[in-house]
Enzyme design. Structure first.
Site, short mmCIF file in Angstrom:
data_model
loop_
_atom_site.label_atom_id
_atom_site.label_comp_id
_atom_site.label_asym_id
_atom_site.label_seq_id
_atom_site.Cartn_x
_atom_site.Cartn_y
_atom_site.Cartn_z
N LYS A 124 0.87 -1.19 0.00
CA LYS A 124 0.00 0.00 0.00
C LYS A 124 0.89 1.22 0.00
O LYS A 124 2.01 1.18 0.52
CB LYS A 124 -0.89 0.03 1.26
CG LYS A 124 -2.13 0.89 1.10
CD LYS A 124 -3.24 0.11 0.41
CE LYS A 124 -4.43 0.96 0.08
NZ LYS A 124 -5.56 0.10 -0.35
N ASP A 164 -7.11 4.08 -4.59
CA ASP A 164 -7.76 3.92 -3.28
C ASP A 164 -8.41 5.27 -2.99
O ASP A 164 -8.64 6.05 -3.94
CB ASP A 164 -6.74 3.52 -2.20
CG ASP A 164 -7.40 3.03 -0.91
OD1 ASP A 164 -7.88 1.90 -0.88
OD2 ASP A 164 -7.48 3.81 0.07
#
Ligand code: NDP
Ligand code: 2IT
Length: 444
Positions: A124, A164
């Site tokens: 991430k 995201d």
């Protein structure tokens, strides 16, 4: 392993990372028994190597805003685990981004990606830059500055970022463009790309659609029909929008949507025209959900989340820790019988406890929202073969992956009384595959 000892140690070492500790504790506490059936795991100190990311990149991102001022943000990429495939996971741009939040997301991603049945490790990244209120040119300059730092660490077979919160098609386009310029290669690092330059059909829809497909699998275990059911959705971004779209298609009623300012409530459910308006409002004008209420004269309450409205099903699709224990009790008291998480870790540990205690259908994000990264995996596969699949082909694969994830949850999570504990199921199924791969590859 002793789950409590593992957590005590992580708490001592990372005292300022509450979201990371929360995500790890949920997994460690549910896999303890299965882990201890394999003494070789402990000999290899697998748990610690699985909880602590492989590496973390942190850097300053300097860029110039429209007024000529120099702005500085923090940028990060967490490469958590690549035992089963290249690092893979989204990029988040939001003012709240910090190491704790990205570490929790990278940790979760590792288990989620394992569940997808595709070969992807977990990662991430992100920045405390907020695209809200910024011009296109500012967003572009920021994305370019971010990638000027990050490009060396990513690549089609090493680490493949995606979107995201705060990162959609626009941001991916700018980042991918800059990546190509620096790396001088064009083989598909980044997923969620535009259709004209290697993006996959159904990737924008995938997380929301996938969550609804997972929900349908859950409802089927109790013979419940989705038609006419009242669904409370939080958020009004990518995941929320396509969750709503699929629900409307299936005849369910979407009674709420929200943004960080407040919640709209439409008692009889959004119409197609109203949902089309939300798509345009959010994706084109980048407006606020309060404008929907003004336009359609519906109920809008600033500063609240949707969980106080009576609903059958809740699909949190905004952010982490957006359903607390009290809100969970309200949902249950109002008759809510299913919660399927589009967001990552939207329910607090106390809320999860309430859902499990009440024996409702409860799907944690790492299972229910895995459709997004699954179609990212399919985008990688198409890029590698230099071909494109039709929307129907991708959608069919997405449906089958979500059914497979549901099946894995059932196999690993069914309790003696027949109740499917999806938390236990998802964590154990996700863990076993990564653990087996790590054992085979030695201590790295
Ligand atoms: P978007 O940026 O498109 O939308 C986010 C939505 O959530 C917006 O409506 C936003 O409101 C709201 N929101 C964000 N942060 C907060 C906050 N702190 N408090 C209240 N509301 C907030 O993001 P996505 O739809 O892509 O992501 C939503 C969730 O789904 C996240 O948890 C993400 O990690 C998860 N997810 C996303 C996937 C994807 O493919 N995009 C895949 C799997 C999970 P506002 O505009 O006011 O900020
Ligand atoms: O949380 C997630 O799974 C995502 N944001 C999507 C990640 C991806 O690589 O598509």
């Amino acid at each position: 392993m002793n789950a409590k000892a593992v957590m005590d140690d992580l708490r001592r070492r990372f005292p300022n990372e509450p979201e990371y500790l929360q995500a790890v504790e949920e997994v460690v506490s549910t896999i303890e028994d299965a882990y201890n059936e394999h003494p070789e795991f402990e000999r290899y100190n697998l748990i610690e190597r699985l909880c602590i990311p492989d590496r973390i990149f942190a850097f300053r991102v300097s860029w110039v805003d429209d007024k000529g001022r120099v702005q500085n943000n923090m940028g990060y990429r967490i490469q958590h685990n690549n035992a089963i495939g290249p690092y893979k996971g989204g990029i988040r741009f939001h003012a709240s981004v910090n190491l704790s939040i990205l570490k929790f997301l990278a940790f979760e991603q590792t288990f989620k990606n394992s569940l997808t049945t595709l070969a992807m490790g977990g990662a991430k990244g992100g920045s405390d830059f907020s695209p809200r209120g910024k011009s296109n040119m500012e967003v572009m300059r920021f994305c370019q500055a971010f990638i000027a730092e990050l490009w060396r660490q990513i690549g089609p077979d090493t680490d493949v970022p995606a979107g995201d919160i705060g990162v959609g098609a626009r941001e991916v386009g700018y980042m991918y463009g800059m990546y190509k310029k620096m790396a001088r290669e064009n083989t598909g690092t980044f997923t969620g790309k535009g259709l004209e330059f290697g993006g996959s059909l159904i990737r924008p829809e995938a997380t929301g659609y996938g969550n609804v497909y997972f929900l349908l699998n859950m409802l089927a275990t109790r013979g419940i029909d989705i038609k006419g059911k009242r669904v409370a959705i939080s958020g009004s971004g990518n995941v929320a929008q396509y969750t709503a779209k699929k629900l409307l298609e299936l005849g369910a009623k979407v009674i709420t949507m929200s943004d960080s300012d407040g919640t709209i409530y439409v008692k009889d459910g959004l119409t197609q025209e109203q949902l089309d308006y939300i798509f345009e409002l959010k994706n084109y004008y980048r407006g606020r959900i309060s404008e929907f209420a003004e336009n359609f004269e519906c109920e809008y309450t600033p500063g609240i989340r949707p969980w106080g409205y009576p609903c059958d099903i809740a699909m949190p699709s905004a952010t982490q820790n957006e359903i607390n224990g009290e809100e969970a009790r309200t949902l249950l008291a109002n008759g809510c019988f299913a919660v399927s998480e589009g967001a990552n870790m939207p329910s607090t540990p106390e809320a999860i406890k309430e859902f499990l205690k009440a024996r409702i259908l409860y799907a944690p994000g790492k299972a229910a929202n895995a459709g997004g990264v699954s179609v990212s995996g399919l985008e990688m596969a198409q890029n590698a073969q230099k071909i494109t699949w039709t929307a129907d082909e991708v959608d069919a694969k997405l449906k089958s992956i979500m059914a497979d994830i549901h099946h894995q949850c059932e196999v690993f999570g069914k309790e003696p009384d027949g109740y499917i504990n999806y938390v236990k199921g998802a964590n154990n199924a996700g863990f076993m595959k990564v653990a087996t791969a790590m054992m085979a590859q030695g201590i790295l």
